[in-house]
Design a protein around this motif. Structure first.
Motif, PDB file in Angstrom:
ATOM      1  N   GLN A 141       0.363   9.559  -3.131  1.00 62.51           N
ATOM      2  CA  GLN A 141      -0.982   9.135  -3.488  1.00 62.51           C
ATOM      3  C   GLN A 141      -0.964   8.178  -4.672  1.00 62.51           C
ATOM      4  O   GLN A 141      -1.654   7.162  -4.654  1.00 62.51           O
ATOM      5  CB  GLN A 141      -1.873  10.331  -3.811  1.00 62.51           C
ATOM      6  CG  GLN A 141      -3.262   9.883  -4.201  1.00 62.51           C
ATOM      7  CD  GLN A 141      -4.114  10.998  -4.732  1.00 62.51           C
ATOM      8  OE1 GLN A 141      -3.722  12.149  -4.679  1.00 62.51           O
ATOM      9  NE2 GLN A 141      -5.273  10.663  -5.219  1.00 62.51           N
ATOM     10  N   ASP A 142      -0.183   8.475  -5.687  1.00 61.80           N
ATOM     11  CA  ASP A 142      -0.181   7.590  -6.848  1.00 61.80           C
ATOM     12  C   ASP A 142       0.468   6.247  -6.538  1.00 61.80           C
ATOM     13  O   ASP A 142       0.070   5.228  -7.091  1.00 61.80           O
ATOM     14  CB  ASP A 142       0.468   8.263  -8.052  1.00 61.80           C
ATOM     15  CG  ASP A 142      -0.575   8.609  -9.100  1.00 61.80           C
ATOM     16  OD1 ASP A 142      -0.457   8.117 -10.229  1.00 61.80           O
ATOM     17  OD2 ASP A 142      -1.513   9.332  -8.761  1.00 61.80           O
ATOM     18  N   ILE A 143       1.436   6.238  -5.656  1.00 62.44           N
ATOM     19  CA  ILE A 143       2.005   4.965  -5.221  1.00 62.44           C
ATOM     20  C   ILE A 143       0.935   4.164  -4.478  1.00 62.44           C
ATOM     21  O   ILE A 143       0.775   2.959  -4.704  1.00 62.44           O
ATOM     22  CB  ILE A 143       3.261   5.193  -4.354  1.00 62.44           C
ATOM     23  CG1 ILE A 143       4.400   5.725  -5.237  1.00 62.44           C
ATOM     24  CG2 ILE A 143       3.680   3.910  -3.645  1.00 62.44           C
ATOM     25  CD1 ILE A 143       5.613   6.193  -4.479  1.00 62.44           C
ATOM     26  N   ALA A 144       0.176   4.833  -3.613  1.00 62.02           N
ATOM     27  CA  ALA A 144      -0.903   4.160  -2.885  1.00 62.02           C
ATOM     28  C   ALA A 144      -1.968   3.633  -3.847  1.00 62.02           C
ATOM     29  O   ALA A 144      -2.492   2.528  -3.660  1.00 62.02           O
ATOM     30  CB  ALA A 144      -1.525   5.111  -1.866  1.00 62.02           C
ATOM     31  N   ILE A 145      -2.271   4.400  -4.883  1.00 61.34           N
ATOM     32  CA  ILE A 145      -3.265   3.953  -5.868  1.00 61.34           C
ATOM     33  C   ILE A 145      -2.762   2.724  -6.625  1.00 61.34           C
ATOM     34  O   ILE A 145      -3.520   1.777  -6.859  1.00 61.34           O
ATOM     35  CB  ILE A 145      -3.625   5.104  -6.835  1.00 61.34           C
ATOM     36  CG1 ILE A 145      -4.439   6.163  -6.091  1.00 61.34           C
ATOM     37  CG2 ILE A 145      -4.387   4.597  -8.051  1.00 61.34           C
ATOM     38  CD1 ILE A 145      -4.654   7.448  -6.867  1.00 61.34           C
ATOM     39  N   ALA A 146      -1.484   2.720  -6.987  1.00 67.27           N
ATOM     40  CA  ALA A 146      -0.925   1.556  -7.677  1.00 67.27           C
ATOM     41  C   ALA A 146      -1.001   0.317  -6.785  1.00 67.27           C
ATOM     42  O   ALA A 146      -1.348  -0.776  -7.253  1.00 67.27           O
ATOM     43  CB  ALA A 146       0.514   1.831  -8.096  1.00 67.27           C
ATOM     44  N   LYS A 195       7.727   1.764 -12.396  1.00 66.68           N
ATOM     45  CA  LYS A 195       9.150   1.454 -12.515  1.00 66.68           C
ATOM     46  C   LYS A 195       9.593   0.452 -11.449  1.00 66.68           C
ATOM     47  O   LYS A 195      10.393  -0.435 -11.722  1.00 66.68           O
ATOM     48  CB  LYS A 195       9.958   2.750 -12.413  1.00 66.68           C
ATOM     49  CG  LYS A 195      11.408   2.610 -12.729  1.00 66.68           C
ATOM     50  CD  LYS A 195      11.620   2.454 -14.205  1.00 66.68           C
ATOM     51  CE  LYS A 195      13.100   2.529 -14.507  1.00 66.68           C
ATOM     52  NZ  LYS A 195      13.389   2.139 -15.857  1.00 66.68           N
ATOM     53  N   PHE A 196       9.079   0.605 -10.243  1.00 65.19           N
ATOM     54  CA  PHE A 196       9.478  -0.251  -9.130  1.00 65.19           C
ATOM     55  C   PHE A 196       8.314  -1.117  -8.652  1.00 65.19           C
ATOM     56  O   PHE A 196       8.175  -1.384  -7.472  1.00 65.19           O
ATOM     57  CB  PHE A 196      10.009   0.599  -7.985  1.00 65.19           C
ATOM     58  CG  PHE A 196      11.195   1.444  -8.373  1.00 65.19           C
ATOM     59  CD1 PHE A 196      12.436   0.861  -8.592  1.00 65.19           C
ATOM     60  CD2 PHE A 196      11.066   2.810  -8.550  1.00 65.19           C
ATOM     61  CE1 PHE A 196      13.521   1.639  -8.975  1.00 65.19           C
ATOM     62  CE2 PHE A 196      12.137   3.580  -8.920  1.00 65.19           C
ATOM     63  CZ  PHE A 196      13.393   2.999  -9.130  1.00 65.19           C
ATOM     64  N   SER A 197       7.494  -1.589  -9.577  1.00 64.54           N
ATOM     65  CA  SER A 197       6.282  -2.323  -9.204  1.00 64.54           C
ATOM     66  C   SER A 197       6.588  -3.607  -8.434  1.00 64.54           C
ATOM     67  O   SER A 197       5.812  -4.006  -7.575  1.00 64.54           O
ATOM     68  CB  SER A 197       5.447  -2.639 -10.442  1.00 64.54           C
ATOM     69  OG  SER A 197       6.163  -3.472 -11.318  1.00 64.54           O
ATOM     70  N   LYS A 198       7.701  -4.234  -8.689  1.00 64.26           N
ATOM     71  CA  LYS A 198       8.037  -5.443  -7.944  1.00 64.26           C
ATOM     72  C   LYS A 198       8.303  -5.137  -6.481  1.00 64.26           C
ATOM     73  O   LYS A 198       7.967  -5.896  -5.600  1.00 64.26           O
ATOM     74  CB  LYS A 198       9.227  -6.149  -8.574  1.00 64.26           C
ATOM     75  CG  LYS A 198       8.913  -6.738  -9.921  1.00 64.26           C
ATOM     76  CD  LYS A 198      10.098  -7.452 -10.516  1.00 64.26           C
ATOM     77  CE  LYS A 198       9.732  -7.966 -11.897  1.00 64.26           C
ATOM     78  NZ  LYS A 198      10.833  -8.606 -12.553  1.00 64.26           N
ATOM     79  N   VAL A 253       4.843  11.709 -11.241  1.00 63.57           N
ATOM     80  CA  VAL A 253       6.078  11.103 -10.726  1.00 63.57           C
ATOM     81  C   VAL A 253       5.745   9.855  -9.909  1.00 63.57           C
ATOM     82  O   VAL A 253       6.421   8.824 -10.018  1.00 63.57           O
ATOM     83  CB  VAL A 253       6.881  12.122  -9.884  1.00 63.57           C
ATOM     84  CG1 VAL A 253       8.017  11.454  -9.138  1.00 63.57           C
ATOM     85  CG2 VAL A 253       7.408  13.236 -10.779  1.00 63.57           C
ATOM     86  N   GLY A 254       4.693   9.919  -9.108  1.00 65.59           N
ATOM     87  CA  GLY A 254       4.278   8.753  -8.327  1.00 65.59           C
ATOM     88  C   GLY A 254       3.879   7.584  -9.206  1.00 65.59           C
ATOM     89  O   GLY A 254       4.227   6.434  -8.923  1.00 65.59           O
TER      90      GLY A 254
END
Length: 90
Positions: A17-22, A83-86, A76-77
């Motif tokens: 979910q947090d990856i999706a939000i980012a 950390k891996f935004s690129k 963690v997400g």
């Protein structure tokens, strides 16, 4: 043992979910309306599904721990997304 997998699912869902939000915020900044709308819908479905799951499984033994596990997954997400935004932004 069944509770263990519930915690794993809540943690993993928090991470995703947090990856999706980012990604959602990146798409909003890039003015990609369709992708932003899609991710907004997905994150809303995840939020409400998790909230429903926590409220229906709320017991003194597991309720608070499910919330904490989900929150740790969100943390963690968020870390992974930054950390891996690129990688996530492409």
């Amino acid at each position: 043992m069944g509770n263990f997998w519930m915690y794993v699912i809540y943690f993993g869902t928090g991470v995703l979910q947090d990856i999706a939000i980012a990604l959602y915020y990146r798409f909003v900044a890039d003015k990609k309306a369709g992708l932003s709308a899609t991710l907004s819908s997905i994150t809303t479905l995840i939020n409400l599904t998790i909230l429903y799951g926590i409220l229906t499984n709320l017991t003194p033994d597991s309720g608070v721990w499910l919330i904490i596990t989900y929150a740790l997954g969100n943390g963690v997400g968020a870390y992974l997304a930054v950390k891996f935004s690129k990688v996530f932004g492409k």
